[in-house]
Scaffold this motif. Structure first.
Motif, PDB file in Angstrom:
ATOM      1  N   TYR A  17      11.622  61.553   7.439  1.00  0.00           N
ATOM      2  CA  TYR A  17      11.464  60.184   7.947  1.00  0.00           C
ATOM      3  C   TYR A  17       9.997  59.773   7.985  1.00  0.00           C
ATOM      4  O   TYR A  17       9.659  58.634   7.653  1.00  0.00           O
ATOM      5  N   TRP A  20       8.810  58.581   4.708  1.00  0.00           N
ATOM      6  CA  TRP A  20       9.237  57.205   4.440  1.00  0.00           C
ATOM      7  C   TRP A  20       8.246  56.228   5.069  1.00  0.00           C
ATOM      8  O   TRP A  20       7.890  55.227   4.455  1.00  0.00           O
ATOM      9  N   LEU A  21       7.806  56.523   6.291  1.00  0.00           N
ATOM     10  CA  LEU A  21       6.848  55.643   6.956  1.00  0.00           C
ATOM     11  C   LEU A  21       5.538  55.572   6.183  1.00  0.00           C
ATOM     12  O   LEU A  21       4.882  54.533   6.168  1.00  0.00           O
ATOM     13  N   TYR A  24       6.103  53.428   2.415  1.00  0.00           N
ATOM     14  CA  TYR A  24       6.454  52.014   2.321  1.00  0.00           C
ATOM     15  C   TYR A  24       5.475  51.182   3.124  1.00  0.00           C
ATOM     16  O   TYR A  24       4.972  51.617   4.156  1.00  0.00           O
ATOM     17  N   GLN A  28       7.693  46.181   3.562  1.00  0.00           N
ATOM     18  CA  GLN A  28       8.896  46.850   3.057  1.00  0.00           C
ATOM     19  C   GLN A  28       9.705  47.469   4.193  1.00  0.00           C
ATOM     20  O   GLN A  28      10.938  47.428   4.183  1.00  0.00           O
ATOM     21  N   LEU A  29       9.021  48.074   5.162  1.00  0.00           N
ATOM     22  CA  LEU A  29       9.727  48.684   6.296  1.00  0.00           C
ATOM     23  C   LEU A  29      10.515  47.650   7.076  1.00  0.00           C
ATOM     24  O   LEU A  29      11.575  47.949   7.625  1.00  0.00           O
ATOM     25  N   ASN A  30      10.009  46.428   7.143  1.00  0.00           N
ATOM     26  CA  ASN A  30      10.638  45.361   7.926  1.00  0.00           C
ATOM     27  C   ASN A  30      11.663  44.534   7.149  1.00  0.00           C
ATOM     28  O   ASN A  30      12.408  43.762   7.741  1.00  0.00           O
ATOM     29  N   ASN A  39      16.886  47.325   8.777  1.00  0.00           N
ATOM     30  CA  ASN A  39      15.864  47.666   7.805  1.00  0.00           C
ATOM     31  C   ASN A  39      15.455  49.133   7.961  1.00  0.00           C
ATOM     32  O   ASN A  39      16.017  49.859   8.793  1.00  0.00           O
ATOM     33  N   LEU A  40      14.476  49.547   7.164  1.00  0.00           N
ATOM     34  CA  LEU A  40      14.057  50.948   7.195  1.00  0.00           C
ATOM     35  C   LEU A  40      13.495  51.337   8.564  1.00  0.00           C
ATOM     36  O   LEU A  40      13.867  52.372   9.109  1.00  0.00           O
ATOM     37  N   ILE A  41      12.613  50.510   9.116  1.00  0.00           N
ATOM     38  CA  ILE A  41      12.003  50.884  10.387  1.00  0.00           C
ATOM     39  C   ILE A  41      13.035  50.909  11.513  1.00  0.00           C
ATOM     40  O   ILE A  41      12.961  51.766  12.396  1.00  0.00           O
ATOM     41  N   VAL A  88       5.030  50.996  14.404  1.00  0.00           N
ATOM     42  CA  VAL A  88       5.347  51.995  13.377  1.00  0.00           C
ATOM     43  C   VAL A  88       4.608  53.297  13.690  1.00  0.00           C
ATOM     44  O   VAL A  88       5.197  54.381  13.641  1.00  0.00           O
ATOM     45  N   LYS A 150      16.775  51.181   0.332  1.00  0.00           N
ATOM     46  CA  LYS A 150      15.574  51.211  -0.526  1.00  0.00           C
ATOM     47  C   LYS A 150      15.845  50.665  -1.932  1.00  0.00           C
ATOM     48  O   LYS A 150      14.925  50.217  -2.597  1.00  0.00           O
TER      49      LYS A 150
END
Length: 153
Positions: A17, A20-21, A24, A28-30, A39-41, A88, A150
């Motif tokens: 994880y 990933w932080l 991106y 992109q995370l949001n 979303n990702l975050i 984040v 993603k």
């Protein structure tokens, strides 16, 4: 019960994880792709908060994350606003500090009771050990969701 393997799996999951932080952008995370609710975050914040709820909440102990993060990332929530870079960074730090604290607390016998319940998916959680083990399954589900997300970011 020896949970060394479960803790090792959780640490590896958190390293994935964290990558990933790092991989991106904040934008992109949001990003919430069309057809998705989050979303990702959100997924990363969610797995961190859920571990606290499953393990500490289930044991009736105080959680190691703020009420704000609990509210923003708990089950049933969805992104209402974009996460900031500071948030984040906080989540990234909490990915590791919460697991280190859980492992220390477990080794030190902090978890003495557990409020048995069934997970949303129907898993019977009757002990802290069950919650710690189930948490890895839950984190795997969300990694799969992120792999879908993603493709649209």
């Amino acid at each position: 019960m020896d949970l060394q393997t479960s803790f090792k799996i959780t640490r590896t999951s958190r390293e994935i994880y964290a990558k990933w932080l790092d991989s991106y952008t904040l934008e992109q995370l949001n990003k919430i792709p069309q057809g998705f609710n989050n979303n990702l975050i959100w997924n990363i914040g969610h797995i961190m908060v859920s571990q606290q709820i499953l393990v500490y909440g289930g044991a009736g102990l105080p959680m190691n994350v703020s009420e704000e993060l609990l509210a923003k990332y708990r089950r049933g929530s969805k992104p209402e606003s974009d996460a900031t870079q500071e948030e984040v960074n906080e989540i990234k730090n909490l990915l590791f500090s919460t697991i280190e604290k859980t492992e220390d607390d477990y080794k030190n016998g902090v978890f003495t009771t557990y409020n048995a319940r069934k997970s949303e998916l129907g898993f019977e959680l009757s002990s802290t050990e069950d919650a710690i083990t189930f948490n890895n399954y839950h984190e795997g589900i969300h990694l799969g969701i992120m792999m879908q997300l993603k493709k649209f970011i």
